[in-house]
Write an enzyme that holds these catalytic residues in place. Structure first.
Site, mmCIF file in Angstrom:
data_model
loop_
_atom_site.group_PDB
_atom_site.id
_atom_site.type_symbol
_atom_site.label_atom_id
_atom_site.label_comp_id
_atom_site.label_asym_id
_atom_site.label_seq_id
_atom_site.Cartn_x
_atom_site.Cartn_y
_atom_site.Cartn_z
ATOM 1 N N ASN A 267 0.881 -1.169 0.000
ATOM 2 C CA ASN A 267 0.000 0.000 0.000
ATOM 3 C C ASN A 267 0.917 1.216 0.000
ATOM 4 O OD1 ASN A 267 -1.749 2.100 0.515
ATOM 5 N ND2 ASN A 267 -2.323 1.415 2.572
ATOM 6 N N LYS B 110 0.208 4.249 -0.179
ATOM 7 C CA LYS B 110 -0.362 5.443 0.475
ATOM 8 C C LYS B 110 -0.090 6.677 -0.395
ATOM 9 C CE LYS B 110 -0.074 3.074 4.859
ATOM 10 N NZ LYS B 110 0.035 3.154 6.319
ATOM 11 N N HIS C 190 -9.420 1.401 4.999
ATOM 12 C CA HIS C 190 -8.142 1.559 5.702
ATOM 13 C C HIS C 190 -8.344 2.483 6.905
ATOM 14 C CE1 HIS C 190 -4.020 2.545 6.601
ATOM 15 N NE2 HIS C 190 -3.684 1.459 5.938
ATOM 16 N N GLU D 126 -6.680 4.837 7.965
ATOM 17 C CA GLU D 126 -6.435 6.257 7.668
ATOM 18 C C GLU D 126 -7.668 6.887 7.018
ATOM 19 O OE1 GLU D 126 -2.750 5.487 5.627
ATOM 20 O OE2 GLU D 126 -1.925 4.821 7.541
ATOM 21 N N GLU E 180 -5.416 -4.811 10.590
ATOM 22 C CA GLU E 180 -4.355 -3.833 10.807
ATOM 23 C C GLU E 180 -4.605 -3.119 12.134
ATOM 24 O OE1 GLU E 180 -2.398 -2.594 6.831
ATOM 25 O OE2 GLU E 180 -4.080 -1.253 7.187
ATOM 26 N N GLY F 88 2.733 2.101 10.868
ATOM 27 C CA GLY F 88 3.717 3.171 10.728
ATOM 28 C C GLY F 88 4.453 3.511 12.016
ATOM 29 N N SER G 144 3.497 -2.277 10.400
ATOM 30 C CA SER G 144 4.941 -2.415 10.625
ATOM 31 C C SER G 144 5.456 -3.815 10.294
ATOM 32 C CB SER G 144 5.312 -2.015 12.059
ATOM 33 O OG SER G 144 4.976 -0.658 12.288
HETATM 34 P P1 13P Z 1 3.135 0.218 7.657
HETATM 35 O O1 13P Z 1 3.589 -1.094 7.065
HETATM 36 O O2 13P Z 1 3.898 1.400 7.142
HETATM 37 O O3 13P Z 1 3.043 0.136 9.150
HETATM 38 O O4 13P Z 1 1.634 0.445 7.133
HETATM 39 C C1 13P Z 1 0.722 -0.583 7.213
HETATM 40 C C2 13P Z 1 -0.492 -0.199 6.468
HETATM 41 O O5 13P Z 1 -1.224 0.689 6.865
HETATM 42 C C3 13P Z 1 -0.777 -0.906 5.219
HETATM 43 O O6 13P Z 1 -2.039 -0.601 4.745
#
Ligand code: 13P
Length: 249
Positions: free
Chosen positions: A9, A11, A94, A96, A166, A172, A212
């Site tokens: 992803n 982002k 997601h 976010e 997640e 992150g 992560s």
């Molecule tokens: P990270 O791997 O950067 O922690 O992000 C995970 C994520 O949100 C994937 O959609």
């Protein structure tokens, strides 16, 4: 048997030119390998058509879609538009999107319906925030997210979905869930699905872990019986970091 999937992803990262270079490099690297999982990259809307043209071994997805099918919704991108680029997957829900853009379980239900109606496979994300984990509410949170957005689907539609657990506190932050924590929730999600759709459907659904996930922990996470792969943020932005995760199977 269900599929193993490693999905990146991106982002809100990479210009169009940077994205093309990364996709090209990933394709070149992976076409020489024997893969034990499907590899997906979910990319910003503006990259979709160009990235689809660069890859064969890798399947392309979007990171979001509109909750309306077409019309006067300035700035939105519909499921049909995404499908017309050749993308096959779309991330829905997601954390976010839920946190920063107020996407509710009801809105996400509409998005899932539109994705499926346009032949896209939703990668439907669930997960608790830190305060919910500390209050031991993680199972209630994910079962509500899943049931309110997905459990009105008929079986033939539900079985097309990929789920991603997640935990928001792991995204992150460099703070990965332990493989035991991931397995516990993945098994719980599968049991919740089995109660609604039966164990044959539950056993056929891929459930990915995200938060992560990296070269150092992917092998242990993916070895767990109910962890069918990963949804990878930061470590999907370079081939050097993404490849060992793909090869962790
Ligand atoms: P990270 O791997 O950067 O922690 O992000 C995970 C994520 O949100 C994937 O959609």
């Amino acid at each position: 048997m269900r599929k193993n999937i490693v999905a990146g992803n991106w982002k809100m990262n990479n210009t169009l030119q940077e994205g093309i270079v990364l996709a090209r490099e990933l394709q070149k690297t992976l076409e020489e390998k024997t893969l034990k999982c499907e590899v997906v990259i979910c990319v910003p809307f503006i990259h979709l058509a160009s990235v689809v043209a660069e890859v064969k071994t890798v399947i392309v997805g979007a990171e979001n879609l509109a909750d309306k099918s077409s019309g006067a919704y300035t700035g939105e991108v519909s499921a049909a538009m995404i499908a017309s680029t050749g993308a096959k997957y779309v991330i829905v829900g997601h954390s976010e999107r839920r946190t920063y853009y107020g996407e509710t379980n009801a809105v996400l239900k509409e998005k899932v319906l539109l994705a499926l109606a346009n032949g896209l496979i939703p990668i439907f994300c669930v997960g608790e925030v830190l305060a919910e984990r500390e209050a031991n509410k993680q199972k209630d949170v994910v079962s509500t997210q899943i049931s309110e957005s997905l459990f009105d689907l008929p079986t033939e539609d539900f079985r097309k979905i990929v789920l991603a657990y997640e935990p928001v506190w792991a995204i992150g932050t460099g703070k990965t869930a332990t493989s035991e924590q991931a397995q516990e929730i993945h098994a719980f999600i599968r049991k919740t699905i089995a109660e609604r759709y039966g164990s044959a459907v539950a056993d056929s659904i891929s459930i990915l872990y995200g938060g992560s996930c990296n070269a150092g922990n992917a092998g242990e996470l993916f070895a767990k019986p109910d962890v069918d792969g990963g949804l990878i943020g930061g470590a999907s932005l370079s081939v050097d970091k993404f490849l060992p995760i793909v090869e962790a199977f």
